[in-house]
Design an enzyme around this catalytic site. Structure first.
Site, PDB file in Angstrom:
ATOM      1  N   GLY A   1       0.092  -0.475   5.041  1.00 41.68           N
ATOM      2  CA  GLY A   1      -1.358  -0.566   5.182  1.00 41.68           C
ATOM      3  C   GLY A   1      -1.759  -1.621   6.205  1.00 41.68           C
ATOM      4  O   GLY A   1      -2.711  -1.433   6.973  1.00 41.68           O
TER       5      GLY A   1
ATOM      6  N   GLN B   1      -6.370   1.092  -1.803  1.00 45.87           N
ATOM      7  CA  GLN B   1      -6.498   0.995  -3.273  1.00 45.87           C
ATOM      8  C   GLN B   1      -7.207   2.203  -3.882  1.00 45.87           C
ATOM      9  O   GLN B   1      -7.376   2.251  -5.105  1.00 45.87           O
ATOM     10  CB  GLN B   1      -7.255  -0.284  -3.662  1.00 45.87           C
TER      11      GLN B   1
ATOM     12  N   SER C   1      -1.355   3.272   2.093  1.00 47.88           N
ATOM     13  CA  SER C   1      -0.074   2.574   1.957  1.00 47.88           C
ATOM     14  C   SER C   1       0.742   3.258   0.860  1.00 47.88           C
ATOM     15  O   SER C   1       0.215   3.543  -0.227  1.00 47.88           O
ATOM     16  CB  SER C   1      -0.337   1.117   1.581  1.00 47.88           C
TER      17      SER C   1
ATOM     18  N   THR D   1      11.501   4.021  16.914  1.00 50.23           N
ATOM     19  CA  THR D   1      12.033   5.243  16.287  1.00 50.23           C
ATOM     20  C   THR D   1      11.344   5.489  14.943  1.00 50.23           C
ATOM     21  O   THR D   1      11.250   4.590  14.114  1.00 50.23           O
ATOM     22  CB  THR D   1      13.562   5.090  16.084  1.00 50.23           C
TER      23      THR D   1
ATOM     24  N   CYS E   1      -1.391 -11.107  -2.711  1.00 47.25           N
ATOM     25  CA  CYS E   1      -1.159 -11.911  -1.502  1.00 47.25           C
ATOM     26  C   CYS E   1      -1.762 -13.295  -1.592  1.00 47.25           C
ATOM     27  O   CYS E   1      -1.314 -14.203  -0.915  1.00 47.25           O
ATOM     28  CB  CYS E   1      -1.633 -11.203  -0.240  1.00 47.25           C
TER      29      CYS E   1
END
Ligand SMILES: Cc1ncc(COP(=O)(O)O)c(C=O)c1O
Length: 377
Positions: free
Chosen positions: A68, A177, A197, A235, A319
């Site tokens: 994300g 979320q 995410s 890649t 976080c």
């Protein structure tokens, strides 16, 4: 017992199986000319199409990213730089995830002008303020769908209507979320770009997606071999892409929002019994995120007590939970001082049971008794 699904989720075994199978069978580089490369490329494009079909919202383009955070950076910086000739004004909110907020701070340093929308005590923006901030030179508005700390749902369908009818700006929404829970949705109007995410929907960490409308001009934020339409160089991990498409499909098929809503109601009634705590954003939050503030106790004390009893919850966000200062979201909703250090977040996921919920409430009841008697501080 795990109640921290907003921080991350356990990878679904079926998603893991897809990842392993793609890794062992389709390991060739999808950019290679040989047949094995072609097969890997086919799988990559199938994953992209499937994921875009699951997302809907008229978004037909998509770039696989490392999560994300990278998708938010690419959407905001990539769009702002590619369109700066049309204007340098941007709008976002005061309560975005750091991967959005810090990106806008960076753009301010690059001489863009950013307005940060304020929020009310439940963390909601005002559509009137959004409308009044829109200018002739506004090129991008970014409003998250569901807040990761307190669960507030922003009215993104209405935001899209206001933005598209009153300006020429493009609308990005961080839907990390909400995707697989409140999205996909049958919107009349919606964001032009959305961020997802994988690890919030029982997918694999280090994997995300930026979905967007056709004909948007975005420029790369890192440089290399021209993969992913030159927007995400390096890649491509075909196994991550295939696993994300699978995780999204399973999440959408299996999520039980009614069950979440019924647990949230149970918790709302439960917390209403106690004077020394209250639920943040009780009306505006998503059915699967519930943040509670305790008076004159730190969130850490509550998290540690619950951990000793076998429950995993977190302080407001994963976080910021290791930092000691009050989070920007808690500051933005102007929580009273005696509550602001004591916020915890409970978030549900698809393997939760009602029995676990009841046990969690019992443990919190015990904690409240200990706190009342001054045994725990
Ligand atoms: C709202 C929101 N946006 C973005 C992110 C970042 O996603 P990722 O961990 O995949 O980089 C998170 C993760 O916590 C989030 O909650």
């Amino acid at each position: 017992m795990y109640f921290d699904h907003s921080a991350t989720t356990k990878t679904d075994e079926r998603v893991l199986h897809t990842f392993i199978e793609a890794s062992s069978t389709y390991y060739a580089n999808p950019a290679s000319l040989h047949e094995a490369g072609n097969q890997a490329e086919k799988l990559l494009e199938r994953a992209r199409t499937q994921l875009l079909d699951t997302i809907g919202l008229g978004l037909t383009e998509g770039i696989f990213t490392s999560g994300g955070t990278e998708a938010n950076n690419l959407a905001i910086i990539g769009f702002a730089f590619a369109n700066q000739h049309k204007g340098r004004h941007l709008i976002t909110t005061a309560v975005e995830h750091p991967s959005v907020l810090h990106t806008f701070h960076y753009l301010e340093e690059q001489d863009f002008i950013v307005d940060y929308l304020k929020v009310d005590e439940e963390g909601r923006i005002s559509l009137a303020e959004l409308e009044s901030c829109l200018r002739k030179d506004t090129i991008l508005v970014s409003v998250m769908h569901v807040n990761n700390e307190i669960g507030t749902i922003q009215p993104i369908e209405e935001c899209a209507r206001v933005i598209h009818s009153k300006s020429r700006a493009v609308f990005h929404s961080d839907c990390v979320q909400s995707f697989g829970k409140l999205l996909p949705a049958d919107f009349q109007d919606g964001p032009d770009l959305i961020t997802l995410s994988a690890h919030k929907i029982h997918g694999i960490k280090g994997s995300g997606f930026l979905a967007y409308r056709k004909n948007l001009r975005i420029q790369p934020i890192s440089f290399g071999g021209g993969q992913e339409s030159s927007l995400r160089n390096g890649t491509v991990s075909v196994p991550h892409a295939a696993a994300l498409a699978k995780a999204a499909r399973l999440q959408v098929e299996e999520v039980d929002l009614q069950q979440f809503a019924s647990w949230k109601n149970q918790l709302l009634n439960f917390f209403a019994e106690f004077d020394d705590c209250f639920v943040l954003a009780p009306h505006a939050s998503a059915p699967y995120i519930l943040s509670v503030a305790f008076r004159n106790v730190t969130g850490e004390v509550v998290v540690n007590f619950l951990q000793e009893q076998g429950f995993i919850v977190s302080t407001s966000s994963a976080c910021s939970s290791k930092k000691t200062e009050t989070s920007h979201v808690i500051q933005a909703i102007r929580l009273p001082k005696d509550f602001e250090k004591g916020v915890i977040r409970i978030s549900f996921g698809k393997n939760q049971t009602t029995d676990e919920m009841n046990q969690l409430m019992e443990a919190i009841r015990q904690l409240m008794q200990l706190l009342k008697r001054g045994v725990r501080k």
